[in-house]
Write an enzyme that holds these catalytic residues in place. Structure first.
Site, PDB file in Angstrom:
ATOM      1  N   ALA A 175      56.812 113.361 106.243  1.00 20.01           N
ATOM      2  CA  ALA A 175      56.597 112.438 107.368  1.00 20.01           C
ATOM      3  C   ALA A 175      55.159 111.918 107.388  1.00 20.01           C
ATOM      4  O   ALA A 175      54.352 112.229 106.506  1.00 20.01           O
ATOM      5  CB  ALA A 175      56.905 113.169 108.685  1.00 20.01           C
ATOM      6  N   TYR A 178      52.045 110.756 104.539  1.00 21.45           N
ATOM      7  CA  TYR A 178      51.392 111.548 103.488  1.00 21.45           C
ATOM      8  C   TYR A 178      52.175 111.361 102.179  1.00 21.45           C
ATOM      9  O   TYR A 178      53.071 110.523 102.112  1.00 21.45           O
ATOM     10  CB  TYR A 178      51.252 113.008 103.936  1.00 21.45           C
TER      11      TYR A 178
END
Ligand SMILES: Cc1cc2nc3c(=O)[nH]c(=O)nc-3n(C[C@H](O)[C@H](O)[C@H](O)COP(=O)(O)O)c2cc1C
Length: 368
Positions: A175, A178
């Site tokens: 999420a 990254y």
């Protein structure tokens, strides 16, 4: 919310109130788990959270994004990780209704920052799906095949290390923009080879990593955290594409889908008539558990997510301010809400450095 949640045969969370991954800057400079970090997480286990997750923990030195970030990247981290898992498990077992007593589960969040890694902290250059430059940040180069193969191996080695340390679960950080989310993104990933292009290519790194961990560590519950659509640094993430990714991840062996919503009470941005929790439940059916995070402060907030189809909720800021949120809510005791006094946070097990970090979160710490 207080019923056990089975994640995988033999791995059962004693309840559906979990600690969200929380970067807390409390690890040693080399990434080793410190006493302060073990204390903070251990207090949440004592406070009744059914699963206690670490902060984002780098699987490779070049993925490290913050000072004081936990490492799972090296065998030298094993003693600290082993102490941490034991501290979380050391909490007195909770009797499940009609079943044997169960203890809180220990989960490690496996992370690589990609272009959000910080060379000033890691000592190494950054890379991502594609080359990336933005003001005020070091430029990232595009991944080579060797980088991609190497990072999959690093995720797998980290998962094995966590299993050896006694953790019950690992969570892939897919999420918040990254590395794994950068590959999924149509903004950050402009590759034209098999790791980019159509969704099949952009989701390939996440899927290959999921499958590799599933094969290498069959005894661990495997959680994958996703941003359903754009929010903050998660850019180029489309709701319908993420729904397809979730369906694929079920095929790949994911046990638990972790939806990072930031404002769980809100509907989807793309489809304002629909709620992400219900959409993802329809997408994965009963083949995976779903845990939802984002702005859950009250029992009603948590129950609303369960009514939409979640199996569990994950708490971030509410758990920082209330190490025993599950026990408080179960007994109807009041919950502390922001702004929170620094002295209260110290009593809740935050070291001075972590309290300072929380000052960056607008309105959280009461300023004198
Ligand atoms: C201090 C802080 C640190 C965080 N660190 C991480 C992290 O390491 N990994 C991650 O996936 N999310 C991280 N998040 C996001 C939380 O896990 C959570 O999804 C978010 O805070 C929304 O939940 P909340 O409203 O209950 O705080 C962090 C949030 C906060 C407030």
């Amino acid at each position: 919310m207080f019923a056990p949640v089975p994640l995988r045969p033999g791995i059962v969370a004693p309840n559906g109130v979990w600690l969200a991954p929380l970067t807390n800057m409390q690890s040693d400079a080399d990434g080793a788990c410190s006493d302060a970090e073990a204390r903070f997480l251990g207090m949440r286990a004592d406070g009744g959270f059914g699963l206690v997750c670490t902060c984002a923990a780098h699987v490779a030195q070049d993925g490290k994004a913050w000072p004081g970030e936990l490492g799972v990247h090296d065998v030298a981290m094993l003693p600290g990780l082993t102490r941490l898992a034991a501290r979380i498990h050391g909490t007195a077992p909770v009797a499940g209704p009609g079943g044997p007593p169960t203890r809180p589960l220990a989960c490690a969040q496996l992370f690589h920052g990609g272009l959000r890694a910080n060379p000033a902290v890691s000592g190494l250059p950054t890379w991502s799906a594609s080359a990336w430059e933005e003001p005020g940040a070091p430029a990232a180069r595009a991944a080579t095949e060797a980088d991609i193969d190497g990072v999959i191996d690093a995720f797998v080695a980290a998962a094995r290390r966590c299993a050896a340390a006694g953790f019950d679960a690992v969570e892939l950080h897919g999420a918040h923009g990254y590395l794994l989310s950068q590959f999924q993104s149509t903004v950050y990933n402009t590759r034209s080879d098999g790791w980019g292009g159509a969704l099949e290519g952009r989701a390939r790194l996440l899927r290959a990593t999921t499958r590799a961990i599933r094969a290498a560590a069959p005894g661990l519950a495997l959680v994958v955290r996703l941003s359903p659509e754009d929010y903050g640094q998660a850019r180029g993430i489309d709701l319908d594409e993420t729904l397809q990714v979730a369906r694929w991840l079920v095929e790949d062996g994911m046990d638990v889908l972790h939806l990072s919503l930031w404002r769980a009470a809100a509907a989807s941005t793309k489809r304002p008539d629909a709620h992400p929790t219900a959409l993802f439940r329809a997408a994965v059916g009963d083949a995976a558990r779903i845990v939802v995070a984002g702005g859950i402060w009250t029992r009603a907030d948590a129950e609303a997510q369960l009514a939409l189809g979640a199996d569990a909720v994950a708490l971030g800021r509410a758990a920082i301010a209330n190490h025993d949120w599950p026990r408080r809510v179960a007994s109807g005791s009041p919950v502390t809400q922001p702004p929170v006094d620094a002295a209260h946070l110290a009593a809740e097990g935050l070291s001075p450095g972590f309290v300072d970090y929380m000052r960056r979160w607008k309105g959280f710490v009461r300023e004198a």
